[in-house]
Design an enzyme around this catalytic site. Structure first.
Site, mmCIF file in Angstrom:
data_model
loop_
_atom_site.group_PDB
_atom_site.id
_atom_site.type_symbol
_atom_site.label_atom_id
_atom_site.label_comp_id
_atom_site.label_asym_id
_atom_site.label_seq_id
_atom_site.Cartn_x
_atom_site.Cartn_y
_atom_site.Cartn_z
ATOM 1 N N GLU A 182 30.824 41.877 48.623
ATOM 2 C CA GLU A 182 31.861 41.786 48.007
ATOM 3 C C GLU A 182 32.398 42.740 47.152
ATOM 4 O OE1 GLU A 182 31.166 38.021 45.655
ATOM 5 O OE2 GLU A 182 30.251 37.557 47.258
ATOM 6 N N LYS A 191 32.992 44.204 43.648
ATOM 7 C CA LYS A 191 32.809 43.996 42.137
ATOM 8 C C LYS A 191 33.992 43.982 41.108
ATOM 9 C CE LYS A 191 29.084 44.669 38.798
ATOM 10 N NZ LYS A 191 29.963 44.810 37.488
ATOM 11 N N ASP A 212 36.422 43.844 37.843
ATOM 12 C CA ASP A 212 36.135 44.633 36.823
ATOM 13 C C ASP A 212 36.794 43.644 35.801
ATOM 14 O OD1 ASP A 212 35.023 45.955 34.996
ATOM 15 O OD2 ASP A 212 35.956 47.722 35.208
ATOM 16 N N TYR A 262 33.620 33.172 43.087
ATOM 17 C CA TYR A 262 32.714 33.662 44.007
ATOM 18 C C TYR A 262 31.266 32.914 44.178
ATOM 19 C CZ TYR A 262 31.601 36.565 39.880
ATOM 20 O OH TYR A 262 31.433 36.842 38.526
ATOM 21 N N LYS A 311 27.481 50.820 42.256
ATOM 22 C CA LYS A 311 28.442 51.036 41.315
ATOM 23 C C LYS A 311 29.074 52.525 41.854
ATOM 24 C CE LYS A 311 28.444 49.612 37.143
ATOM 25 N NZ LYS A 311 28.976 48.899 36.156
ATOM 26 N N CYS A 369 59.381 66.259 13.363
ATOM 27 C CA CYS A 369 59.420 66.279 14.732
ATOM 28 C C CYS A 369 59.329 67.565 15.684
ATOM 29 C CB CYS A 369 60.554 65.319 15.145
ATOM 30 S SG CYS A 369 60.704 65.181 16.852
ATOM 31 N N CYS A 389 62.674 67.853 17.359
ATOM 32 C CA CYS A 389 64.194 68.027 16.599
ATOM 33 C C CYS A 389 64.044 68.383 15.392
ATOM 34 C CB CYS A 389 65.000 66.860 16.992
ATOM 35 S SG CYS A 389 64.216 65.453 15.710
ATOM 36 N N CYS A 418 59.522 59.449 14.389
ATOM 37 C CA CYS A 418 60.755 60.389 14.019
ATOM 38 C C CYS A 418 61.809 59.779 13.602
ATOM 39 C CB CYS A 418 60.892 61.527 15.376
ATOM 40 S SG CYS A 418 62.619 62.476 15.073
ATOM 41 N N CYS A 478 67.441 62.411 17.892
ATOM 42 C CA CYS A 478 66.309 63.320 18.453
ATOM 43 C C CYS A 478 66.638 63.544 20.005
ATOM 44 C CB CYS A 478 65.013 62.660 18.127
ATOM 45 S SG CYS A 478 63.787 63.546 18.998
HETATM 46 S S1 IVH Z 1 27.741 37.442 41.114
HETATM 47 C C1 IVH Z 1 23.906 36.360 39.624
HETATM 48 N N1 IVH Z 1 29.924 38.551 42.345
HETATM 49 O O1 IVH Z 1 29.497 41.410 37.469
HETATM 50 C C2 IVH Z 1 25.022 36.566 40.157
HETATM 51 N N2 IVH Z 1 29.244 39.220 40.034
HETATM 52 O O2 IVH Z 1 27.074 42.590 36.453
HETATM 53 C C3 IVH Z 1 26.071 37.322 39.306
HETATM 54 N N3 IVH Z 1 31.209 40.560 38.729
HETATM 55 O O3 IVH Z 1 28.585 39.249 35.067
HETATM 56 C C4 IVH Z 1 27.314 37.269 39.436
HETATM 57 N N4 IVH Z 1 32.329 40.775 40.636
HETATM 58 O O4 IVH Z 1 31.115 39.324 35.631
HETATM 59 C C5 IVH Z 1 29.205 38.809 41.160
HETATM 60 N N5 IVH Z 1 31.664 39.582 43.323
HETATM 61 C C6 IVH Z 1 31.011 39.370 42.192
HETATM 62 C C7 IVH Z 1 31.357 39.948 41.237
HETATM 63 C C8 IVH Z 1 30.531 39.843 40.275
HETATM 64 C C9 IVH Z 1 32.176 41.084 39.643
HETATM 65 C C10 IVH Z 1 30.744 40.770 37.485
HETATM 66 C C11 IVH Z 1 30.436 39.457 36.809
HETATM 67 C C12 IVH Z 1 28.880 39.690 36.519
HETATM 68 C C13 IVH Z 1 28.736 40.923 36.596
HETATM 69 C C14 IVH Z 1 27.211 41.342 36.477
#
Ligand code: IVH
Length: 676
Positions: A116, A118, A120, A233, A321, A416, A419, A434, A439
């Site tokens: 999946e 990740k 942010d 998720y 990451k 400024c 100007c 300014c 300007c």
């Molecule tokens: S699973 C035990 N799935 O990442 C399972 N987390 O570093 C933990 N996050 O606190 C969560 N996308 O905020 C999971 N597809 C995803 C995610 C995800 C982002 C974040 C989440 C978690 C943090 C952990």
């Protein structure tokens, strides 16, 4: 009578279902079936029916997203089971090691994984009872989080209720918990920061911080204005994973109407995991929200349980990451840019550095406060961060033996840089400005703003054209745009007959845009898109707005003393009035549709106190004002009604003391709909 009520209830519920369906199409599937205006019609029908029959309002009605009360403080809530974090890996080798360990611990190699994105943002748990959303809790320390239910309810991609049939189809029990990620799309983040900048408020560093700040807002109506999104998720019952396979969890959540990220894959081996990581990396730049990697999870729940946890993270999942989108480089200089409002922004000129595939040579330092917070000097080595679409920013000063400190302190110029006009910093504000109204930098930015897509939408009038027009003195204000001829345009670089004609057509088309766009385009300080809309609805014409006194302006939604003063000052300036007359002559839209206010409560003054069962303060205020009434902050002899909810305090005592009539939400509903 009883049948009539039953019929009405049915009618209202059918309307709600229809609205829920269209919310789902729009916010979850991103595939609307009807136009926004049609959706608004349905919503207004429902609002009207509910206002006329307040007793029939239910908490899971689509009208009740912003119905929650403002939180007065932080309310803690315990999680059903710990909300864990993930271990991170940064290389293919580390990831292989993780897989090897999974093989060793489980004693098998035929393992399926789910990959999946990740996302942010921040993780958040949603509790549903009998198919209805009852609680939203932030992760907090993993064991205990903050109860942020009223805010969570405002997020349109989170269902407030799910029908029995839907849950049955998905195989989900009536009482369950969903976990997932709340995030702010990049566009919403940018827009919010632009508005904050215009209002002189501090900016959020990135969408993740903005999400956290918004979710933890005390006032839900503010959360509602900022567009958050939620991807789910995990599905739990009594704190434990419900389905036997994670892949099934995701599809069941999808079936039930939750938003599940479409970029997901069930894979059988390392090569497939790696292929997913590579494939999503190329799509990353185009996503409307930020991700920082890929999460890989063991698919089978039984196997997950067998693998267990280490401290705060599961052994059955890992985050890969992507290379951090930050880099370290040196500040060669700090220059100053001047914006439309005259704001001076210090910008770091960097030794060019490659960050996430692009070369970065400038980064914003926002304002003097930020420079002081970072303690940054010219010559310093700094870390620079770049979000998806976000302007790169300096996040910290780096100092070690390879990176000595710089020595040159930056000072904001007193004049400024464009100007040479006076620069001032108003007390209590972070920004220097300014003050020269003429300007050229302001002019350039003003024209760009006026022509931009969200304002007068003059396609083609971007940086290159505006630079030429302003530098040659062909456009000295926004009205000059409407006097441009083909000959003018043909005299510019890179213009031929066809491109000149295109611009003229665009300019002509802009005249048809509604009044609120023109108001927004004037660039009045503190008047953003939303305020412009409220002003247009309230006054219904440019003339009425122009001639409004400050106290009339204060009657407009969300207009406080600072905005009212800024608007009044703008229209008092003869030069601005002259400009507006020229826009009128050019044929721009100066008439709008005044939002009709009712007359039932004209002359009546209300005070709101305590928590109402179904309406937030703002909503109750709006209801009363829409019926022609006035809402004030304190009780006096002039107050006609005090509307008291739960935990009403001193205002209620005062009302009793003065003999002012006290009513509840129902009483207010009756007054508003006029059935008394
Ligand atoms: S699973 C035990 N799935 O990442 C399972 N987390 O570093 C933990 N996050 O606190 C969560 N996308 O905020 C999971 N597809 C995803 C995610 C995800 C982002 C974040 C989440 C978690 C943090 C952990």
């Amino acid at each position: 009578m009883a049948t009539a009520t039953k019929d009405l209830e049915k009618k209202i519920e059918a309307l709600r279902d229809k609205i829920r369906h269209h919310e789902y199409r729009y916010y979850v599937l991103d595939d609307p079936e009807i136009a926004d205006a049609e959706f608004d019609v349905l919503m207004n029908q429902l609002k009207k029916l509910e206002t006329e029959h307040p007793a029939l309002v239910t908490p899971d009605s689509p009208t009740q997203r912003v119905g929650g009360k403002a939180r007065e403080g932080v309310l803690k809530a315990r999680h059903s089971s710990p909300m864990l974090s993930l271990d991170n890996t940064y290389s293919q080798d580390e990831l292989r090691n993780w897989e090897r360990r999974v093989h060793e611990l489980s004693g098998r190699t035929d393992i399926e994984y789910v990959c999946e994105l990740k996302l942010d943002g921040m993780s958040l748990a949603l509790h549903y009872e009998d198919g209805k959303l009852v609680r939203g809790i932030t992760r907090g320390d993993g064991t205990t989080g903050e109860d942020v239910t009223p805010n969570v309810r405002t997020v349109r991609s989170i269902p407030l209720s799910i029908s029995r049939e839907k849950l049955k189809e998905a195989g989900i029990p009536a009482t369950f918990e969903v976990r997932g990620e709340m995030l702010m799309p990049i566009a919403a983040f940018k827009k919010m920061n632009e508005e904050r900048e215009q209002k002189g408020l501090s900016l959020f560093a990135n969408p993740r911080n903005a999400t956290a700040g918004t979710v933890r807002q005390l006032e839900p109506s503010i959360t509602a204005q900022r567009r958050l999104d939620y991807f789910s998720y995990a599905l739990l019952q009594n704190g434990r994973t419900y389905f036997e396979r994670h892949w099934k969890t995701l599809s069941a959540l999808d079936t039930a109407g939750f938003k599940v990220n479409p970029s997901r894959k069930l894979v059988k081996n390392f090569d497939e995991i790696w292929a997913f990581i590579e494939q999503e990396k190329t799509k990353r730049e185009k996503l409307p929200y930020e991700i920082d990697g890929i999460v890989i999870k063991v698919d089978r729940t039984a196997l997950q349980e067998e693998l267990g946890y280490t401290g705060k993270a599961p052994r059955w999942a890992i985050a890969y990451k992507y290379a951090a989108r930050s880099g370290i480089t040196q500040i060669e200089d700090i220059i100053v840019q001047v914006g439309r409002t005259g704001k001076l922004t210090p910008v770091a000129v960097l030794k060019p550095v490659a960050i996430g595939g692009t070369t970065v040579s400038r980064a914003t330092l926002h304002n003097m406060d930020e420079i002081e917070r970072l303690g940054v000097k010219i010559g310093d080595w700094v870390e620079v961060e770049r979000g998806g679409d976000v302007i790169p920013k300096v996040t910290r000063v780096v100092e070690d033996k390879d990176h000595p400190r710089g020595h040159k302190t930056f000072h904001m110029p007193e004049r400024c840089p464009v100007c040479e006009g006076n620069v001032v910093r108003t007390e209590g504000e972070a920004d220097h400005r300014c003050v020269n109204a003429n300007c050229p930098a302001k002019l350039r930015e003003t024209i760009l703003h006026f022509a931009s897509r969200g304002v007068m939408n003059i396609d083609g009038m971007g940086d290159a054209l505006v630079n030429q027009l302003t530098e040659r003195g062909m456009v000295k204000n926004v009205a000059d745009i409407y006097g441009l001829t083909k000959k003018d345009l043909l005299s510019l670089e890179r213009f031929a007959d066809k491109s000149a004609q295109n611009i003229l057509n665009e300019i002509e088309n802009s005249k048809k845009l509604p009044l609120e766009r023109v108001i927004y385009g004037l660039g009045i300080r503190f008047v953003g898109e939303r305020t412009a809309q409220f002003l247009a609805e309230h006054f219904g014409s440019m003339d009425a707005l122009m001639n409004a006194k400050e106290d009339e302006l204060l009657e407009v939604d969300e207009v406080g003393p600072r905005i009212a003063q800024s608007i009044a000052e703008f229209f008092q300036e003869p030069k601005n009035r002259e400009l507006i007359e020229r826009l009128r002559k050019a044929g721009l839209t100066f008439a709008g549709k005044k939002k009709e206010r009712g007359t039932k409560l004209v002359g009546k003054t209300f005070v709101l106190t305590g928590t109402l069962p179904h309406y937030s303060r703002d909503e109750a205020k709006k209801l009363i004002e829409d019926a022609g009434g006035k809402v004030t902050g304190s009780v006096s002899k002039k107050t006609d009604y005090v509307v008291a909810g739960d935990d009403a305090g001193s205002k209620l005592d005062k009302a009793k003391e003065l003999g002012v009539k006290v009513i509840d939400e129902k009483g207010m509903g009756k007054l508003v709909s006029g059935s008394r």
